[in-house]
Design a protein around this motif. Sequence first.
Motif, PDB file in Angstrom:
ATOM      1  N   ASP A 114     -11.494  10.666 -67.743  1.00 25.06           N
ATOM      2  CA  ASP A 114     -11.867  11.704 -66.616  1.00 25.06           C
ATOM      3  C   ASP A 114     -13.250  11.991 -66.461  1.00 25.06           C
ATOM      4  OD1 ASP A 114     -11.622  13.364 -68.775  1.00 25.06           O
ATOM      5  OD2 ASP A 114     -10.184  14.549 -67.888  1.00 25.06           O
ATOM      6  N   GLY A 115     -13.830  11.631 -67.398  1.00 23.98           N
ATOM      7  CA  GLY A 115     -15.416  12.219 -67.305  1.00 23.98           C
ATOM      8  C   GLY A 115     -15.579  13.592 -68.083  1.00 23.98           C
ATOM      9  N   GLN A 116     -14.907  14.325 -68.534  1.00 22.11           N
ATOM     10  CA  GLN A 116     -15.037  15.680 -69.072  1.00 22.11           C
ATOM     11  C   GLN A 116     -15.839  15.472 -70.358  1.00 22.11           C
ATOM     12  OE1 GLN A 116     -12.694  19.041 -68.309  1.00 22.11           O
ATOM     13  NE2 GLN A 116     -11.046  17.734 -67.274  1.00 22.11           N
ATOM     14  N   ILE A 117     -15.245  14.677 -71.446  1.00 17.67           N
ATOM     15  CA  ILE A 117     -15.622  14.600 -72.618  1.00 17.67           C
ATOM     16  C   ILE A 117     -16.998  13.829 -72.587  1.00 17.67           C
ATOM     17  CG2 ILE A 117     -15.233  13.671 -75.163  1.00 17.67           C
ATOM     18  CD1 ILE A 117     -12.365  14.577 -74.617  1.00 17.67           C
ATOM     19  N   LEU A 118     -17.120  12.929 -71.733  1.00 25.45           N
ATOM     20  CA  LEU A 118     -18.183  11.961 -71.381  1.00 25.45           C
ATOM     21  C   LEU A 118     -19.232  12.868 -71.223  1.00 25.45           C
ATOM     22  CD1 LEU A 118     -17.205   8.503 -69.955  1.00 25.45           C
ATOM     23  CD2 LEU A 118     -18.400   8.698 -72.136  1.00 25.45           C
ATOM     24  N   GLN A 119     -18.990  13.831 -70.423  1.00 26.25           N
ATOM     25  CA  GLN A 119     -20.302  14.793 -69.819  1.00 26.25           C
ATOM     26  C   GLN A 119     -20.777  15.530 -71.200  1.00 26.25           C
ATOM     27  OE1 GLN A 119     -18.691  17.909 -67.444  1.00 26.25           O
ATOM     28  NE2 GLN A 119     -20.527  19.177 -67.668  1.00 26.25           N
ATOM     29  N   LYS A 120     -19.593  16.187 -71.946  1.00 23.00           N
ATOM     30  CA  LYS A 120     -20.190  16.740 -73.131  1.00 23.00           C
ATOM     31  C   LYS A 120     -21.066  16.093 -73.867  1.00 23.00           C
ATOM     32  CE  LYS A 120     -18.132  20.467 -72.079  1.00 23.00           C
ATOM     33  NZ  LYS A 120     -18.667  21.918 -71.332  1.00 23.00           N
ATOM     34  N   LEU A 121     -20.597  14.639 -74.040  1.00 23.40           N
ATOM     35  CA  LEU A 121     -21.284  13.892 -75.004  1.00 23.40           C
ATOM     36  C   LEU A 121     -22.698  13.407 -74.722  1.00 23.40           C
ATOM     37  CD1 LEU A 121     -21.287  11.939 -77.662  1.00 23.40           C
ATOM     38  CD2 LEU A 121     -20.251  10.256 -76.258  1.00 23.40           C
ATOM     39  N   ILE A 122     -22.991  13.172 -73.360  1.00 25.66           N
ATOM     40  CA  ILE A 122     -24.174  12.902 -72.818  1.00 25.66           C
ATOM     41  C   ILE A 122     -25.073  14.194 -72.847  1.00 25.66           C
ATOM     42  CG2 ILE A 122     -25.546  12.280 -70.850  1.00 25.66           C
ATOM     43  CD1 ILE A 122     -23.975   9.920 -72.104  1.00 25.66           C
ATOM     44  N   GLU A 123     -24.475  15.390 -72.601  1.00 23.47           N
ATOM     45  CA  GLU A 123     -25.395  16.454 -72.486  1.00 23.47           C
ATOM     46  C   GLU A 123     -25.862  16.735 -73.997  1.00 23.47           C
ATOM     47  OE1 GLU A 123     -23.477  19.088 -68.668  1.00 23.47           O
ATOM     48  OE2 GLU A 123     -22.695  19.327 -71.165  1.00 23.47           O
ATOM     49  N   LYS A 124     -24.994  16.642 -75.007  1.00 21.35           N
ATOM     50  CA  LYS A 124     -25.377  16.708 -76.321  1.00 21.35           C
ATOM     51  C   LYS A 124     -26.345  15.619 -76.716  1.00 21.35           C
ATOM     52  CE  LYS A 124     -25.151  18.233 -80.784  1.00 21.35           C
ATOM     53  NZ  LYS A 124     -24.065  18.061 -81.430  1.00 21.35           N
ATOM     54  N   LEU A 125     -26.201  14.415 -76.549  1.00 18.77           N
ATOM     55  CA  LEU A 125     -27.107  13.459 -76.961  1.00 18.77           C
ATOM     56  C   LEU A 125     -28.488  13.471 -76.386  1.00 18.77           C
ATOM     57  CD1 LEU A 125     -24.700  10.226 -76.953  1.00 18.77           C
ATOM     58  CD2 LEU A 125     -25.543  11.665 -79.013  1.00 18.77           C
ATOM     59  N   ALA A 126     -28.507  13.867 -74.990  1.00 18.95           N
ATOM     60  CA  ALA A 126     -29.840  13.596 -74.337  1.00 18.95           C
ATOM     61  C   ALA A 126     -30.361  15.072 -74.282  1.00 18.95           C
ATOM     62  CB  ALA A 126     -29.591  13.005 -72.741  1.00 18.95           C
ATOM     63  N   GLY A 127     -29.757  16.219 -74.790  1.00 21.29           N
ATOM     64  CA  GLY A 127     -30.228  17.502 -74.548  1.00 21.29           C
ATOM     65  C   GLY A 127     -30.434  17.923 -72.987  1.00 21.29           C
ATOM     66  N   ILE A 128     -29.346  17.494 -72.109  1.00 23.87           N
ATOM     67  CA  ILE A 128     -29.601  17.871 -70.888  1.00 23.87           C
ATOM     68  C   ILE A 128     -28.345  18.794 -70.387  1.00 23.87           C
ATOM     69  CG2 ILE A 128     -31.148  15.576 -70.230  1.00 23.87           C
ATOM     70  CD1 ILE A 128     -28.357  14.488 -69.063  1.00 23.87           C
ATOM     71  N   LYS A 129     -28.533  19.153 -69.026  1.00 20.79           N
ATOM     72  CA  LYS A 129     -27.336  19.758 -68.434  1.00 20.79           C
ATOM     73  C   LYS A 129     -27.011  19.115 -67.132  1.00 20.79           C
ATOM     74  CE  LYS A 129     -23.853  22.945 -68.125  1.00 20.79           C
ATOM     75  NZ  LYS A 129     -22.738  22.920 -69.110  1.00 20.79           N
TER      76      LYS A 129
END
Length: 370
Positions: A114-129
């Motif tokens: 559903d994209g929720q955890i993927l969002q958290k993972l990308i934000e953590k890895l790339a340092g973005i929001k």
Amino acid sequence: MASYHSNTLTSPKKKEDSFLDKIGTLARKKKAKEVNELEQEGKDAIESKLNMSSLAIDPEGYKLEENEERSMIDPSSRDDYKVKELMNILLGWINDELADQRIIVKDVGEDLFDGQILQKLIEKLAGIKIQFPEVTQSEIGQKQKLRVVLDEVNKILRLDPSSPKEINWSVDSIHTKNLVAILHLLVALARFFNAPIRLPDNVVITILVVQKIGNQLVTRKALEEITSEHEDMGARIGCDRDAFDTLLDHAPEKLNLVKKTLITFVNKHLTKVNLEVTDLDKQFHDGFYLILLMGLLEGYFVSLGCIHQTATTFEEKLHNVHFAFELMQDAGLPKPRARAEDIVNCDLKATLRVLYDVFTTYKAAPSSFS
């Protein structure tokens, strides 16, 4: 007499109950046997279908358009030890990255679709929001969020949406929990962000493809490569072992001498703009010093409008390093053997390789701004 009469009245009832109990027991056993036989028949039927010799399914059952395809993973691939190993390694990596947010992923398909955890993972890895309007948890809302997240992923990975062959996943494939698409996505992220894991080599998944041709279902098998050889995250593709591998592996005591030589060379030029390097491991990871160094060596000023002076996110740092690599190649240096992602991730060997190429090219040249 009364006692005898009572016994003679109840005895036939007990026999009748006993007989009914036996009938009931036999019926239950027969039913259980029928269920077991039915389960086995179903299992045999499934396995028979997966042999791909024929697939006698009504085309309307799949609701496929002419020439449309659908695919599924061969169950044998799900049980393959390498596939299981890959999933476990990726799960461990994701959980390590998201541990500080108290997020635990147990299944890559069920937990990421559903994209929720993927969002958290990308934000953590790339340092973005990742910003987007609040959406509902309906299927439409989930896909809207997933589309925003995957668009950001493709942007970070520098994939061209107009070239579908470059992208092995889509909103629909991730949302429908397609394991092949999800594994492709996670492996791409692990490679790009230099995950501290070792991916198993040569992970291949067998796909069963069903296509409707002439109102008939035609089936075939296809092999999908998820990882290739030498997937150790420390062994970079296209980067054969060289003097720096030998140096770090067998002569670490000489490392400081090499670093000191490179620092002296770099500072000889950067001090002209009142900058100084003391730590090769970290001060080049955002690409800014490398860009300035190339400008100083080549005798031009770099427009600060096209780079990030204070890069904070992974994407900004990556942009700078790629820009520096372009300047190096424009100056006639060979294409860097290190990956830009490795520089951003403070990979010492990658940084040494890039700086050594610059050093050997310009070590005898005076600063153009002296």
